[in-house]
Design an enzyme around this catalytic site. Sequence first.
Site, PDB file in Angstrom:
ATOM      1  N   HIS A  86      -1.584  -8.266  -1.602  1.00  0.00           N
ATOM      2  CA  HIS A  86      -2.368  -9.492  -1.795  1.00  0.00           C
ATOM      3  C   HIS A  86      -1.705 -10.592  -0.982  1.00  0.00           C
ATOM      4  O   HIS A  86      -0.483 -10.618  -0.864  1.00  0.00           O
ATOM      5  CB  HIS A  86      -2.360  -9.907  -3.277  1.00  0.00           C
ATOM      6  CG  HIS A  86      -2.852 -11.319  -3.489  1.00  0.00           C
ATOM      7  ND1 HIS A  86      -4.184 -11.613  -3.657  1.00  0.00           N
ATOM      8  CD2 HIS A  86      -2.186 -12.508  -3.506  1.00  0.00           C
ATOM      9  CE1 HIS A  86      -4.306 -12.932  -3.786  1.00  0.00           C
ATOM     10  NE2 HIS A  86      -3.118 -13.497  -3.700  1.00  0.00           N
TER      11      HIS A  86
ATOM     12  N   ARG B 124      -2.187 -13.403   6.252  1.00  0.00           N
ATOM     13  CA  ARG B 124      -3.528 -12.799   6.203  1.00  0.00           C
ATOM     14  C   ARG B 124      -3.742 -11.903   7.432  1.00  0.00           C
ATOM     15  O   ARG B 124      -4.348 -10.836   7.341  1.00  0.00           O
ATOM     16  CB  ARG B 124      -4.619 -13.882   6.143  1.00  0.00           C
ATOM     17  CG  ARG B 124      -4.624 -14.737   4.882  1.00  0.00           C
ATOM     18  CD  ARG B 124      -5.026 -13.999   3.633  1.00  0.00           C
ATOM     19  NE  ARG B 124      -6.353 -13.440   3.700  1.00  0.00           N
ATOM     20  CZ  ARG B 124      -7.011 -12.959   2.638  1.00  0.00           C
ATOM     21  NH1 ARG B 124      -6.445 -12.979   1.414  1.00  0.00           N
ATOM     22  NH2 ARG B 124      -8.205 -12.449   2.759  1.00  0.00           N
TER      23      ARG B 124
ATOM     24  N   PHE C 173     -16.449  -6.427  -9.584  1.00  0.00           N
ATOM     25  CA  PHE C 173     -15.205  -5.654  -9.560  1.00  0.00           C
ATOM     26  C   PHE C 173     -14.075  -6.304 -10.363  1.00  0.00           C
ATOM     27  O   PHE C 173     -12.959  -5.790 -10.405  1.00  0.00           O
ATOM     28  CB  PHE C 173     -14.745  -5.415  -8.113  1.00  0.00           C
ATOM     29  CG  PHE C 173     -14.560  -6.666  -7.288  1.00  0.00           C
ATOM     30  CD1 PHE C 173     -13.378  -7.405  -7.340  1.00  0.00           C
ATOM     31  CD2 PHE C 173     -15.562  -7.105  -6.433  1.00  0.00           C
ATOM     32  CE1 PHE C 173     -13.205  -8.551  -6.582  1.00  0.00           C
ATOM     33  CE2 PHE C 173     -15.406  -8.257  -5.659  1.00  0.00           C
ATOM     34  CZ  PHE C 173     -14.209  -8.982  -5.739  1.00  0.00           C
TER      35      PHE C 173
ATOM     36  N   ASN D 268      -5.568  -1.610  -2.006  1.00  0.00           N
ATOM     37  CA  ASN D 268      -5.293  -2.027  -0.622  1.00  0.00           C
ATOM     38  C   ASN D 268      -3.886  -2.590  -0.423  1.00  0.00           C
ATOM     39  O   ASN D 268      -3.617  -3.313   0.526  1.00  0.00           O
ATOM     40  CB  ASN D 268      -6.382  -2.985  -0.132  1.00  0.00           C
ATOM     41  CG  ASN D 268      -6.502  -4.227  -0.988  1.00  0.00           C
ATOM     42  OD1 ASN D 268      -5.713  -4.436  -1.896  1.00  0.00           O
ATOM     43  ND2 ASN D 268      -7.475  -5.058  -0.691  1.00  0.00           N
TER      44      ASN D 268
ATOM     45  N   ARG E 131      -2.650  -3.305   5.582  1.00  0.00           N
ATOM     46  CA  ARG E 131      -3.677  -2.568   4.843  1.00  0.00           C
ATOM     47  C   ARG E 131      -4.130  -1.329   5.603  1.00  0.00           C
ATOM     48  O   ARG E 131      -4.473  -0.308   4.992  1.00  0.00           O
ATOM     49  CB  ARG E 131      -4.845  -3.501   4.505  1.00  0.00           C
ATOM     50  CG  ARG E 131      -4.481  -4.422   3.331  1.00  0.00           C
ATOM     51  CD  ARG E 131      -5.458  -5.529   3.122  1.00  0.00           C
ATOM     52  NE  ARG E 131      -5.307  -6.162   1.812  1.00  0.00           N
ATOM     53  CZ  ARG E 131      -5.955  -7.262   1.441  1.00  0.00           C
ATOM     54  NH1 ARG E 131      -6.802  -7.852   2.273  1.00  0.00           N
ATOM     55  NH2 ARG E 131      -5.762  -7.781   0.250  1.00  0.00           N
TER      56      ARG E 131
ATOM     57  N   THR F 113      -9.749  -6.844   3.932  1.00  0.00           N
ATOM     58  CA  THR F 113      -9.698  -6.418   2.527  1.00  0.00           C
ATOM     59  C   THR F 113      -9.873  -4.911   2.387  1.00  0.00           C
ATOM     60  O   THR F 113      -9.159  -4.260   1.636  1.00  0.00           O
ATOM     61  CB  THR F 113     -10.806  -7.151   1.724  1.00  0.00           C
ATOM     62  OG1 THR F 113     -10.654  -8.561   1.919  1.00  0.00           O
ATOM     63  CG2 THR F 113     -10.719  -6.829   0.252  1.00  0.00           C
TER      64      THR F 113
ATOM     65  N   LYS G 110       1.082  -4.519  -4.341  1.00  0.00           N
ATOM     66  CA  LYS G 110       0.273  -4.079  -5.488  1.00  0.00           C
ATOM     67  C   LYS G 110       0.749  -2.722  -6.036  1.00  0.00           C
ATOM     68  O   LYS G 110       1.514  -2.006  -5.378  1.00  0.00           O
ATOM     69  CB  LYS G 110      -1.196  -4.007  -5.051  1.00  0.00           C
ATOM     70  CG  LYS G 110      -1.810  -5.384  -4.706  1.00  0.00           C
ATOM     71  CD  LYS G 110      -3.306  -5.223  -4.384  1.00  0.00           C
ATOM     72  CE  LYS G 110      -3.969  -6.554  -4.111  1.00  0.00           C
ATOM     73  NZ  LYS G 110      -5.426  -6.377  -3.845  1.00  0.00           N
TER      74      LYS G 110
END
Length: 136
Positions: A118, A88, A60, A115, A105, A94, A12
Amino acid sequence: MSNIEQTLSIIKPDAVERNLQDQIRSEFKNNNFEIIKEKKIHISKEEAEKFYKVHETKPFYNDLCEYLSSGPIVVMMLKKDNAVLENRKLMGSTNPKDADEGTLRKKYGISIDKNSVHGSDSVENAKVELDFFFKD
Ligand code: UDP
Ligand code: MG
């Protein structure tokens, strides 16, 4: 029995901004993910809205779409045995505050919105998300 899958990872804007893509790429390689495709792109807010459509009713949503389109991102097609779940796990929760030690993260995330990464959350969504960025 092997269960080779493909999944989508996005590095990100907060992580690309801090030049973390080489480190994060190494994390994937060290965890035996094969990086099949990779590209650095800067998407529009409209594209972000389409990508995150599942979240359109969430409070959000607007900020999330503003954020994902706020700067360059790196999108990757990853391949591994049980790639969706494995990615994951490598990413962690998250909210970086809740993420386990050693997860991406935890190591790189700044906050729940920034964070750093993705990852697709199911095999079905992985197919849709990979098509979104790599269908050509
Ligand atoms: N997000 C946020 N605030 C929240 C929940 C989520 O900003 O309260 C952002 C966060 O960046 C997250 C993304 O929305 O990564 C998508 O949310 P999701 O619940 O799908 O989390 P993920 O699958 O990314 O762990
Ligand atoms: Mg999600």
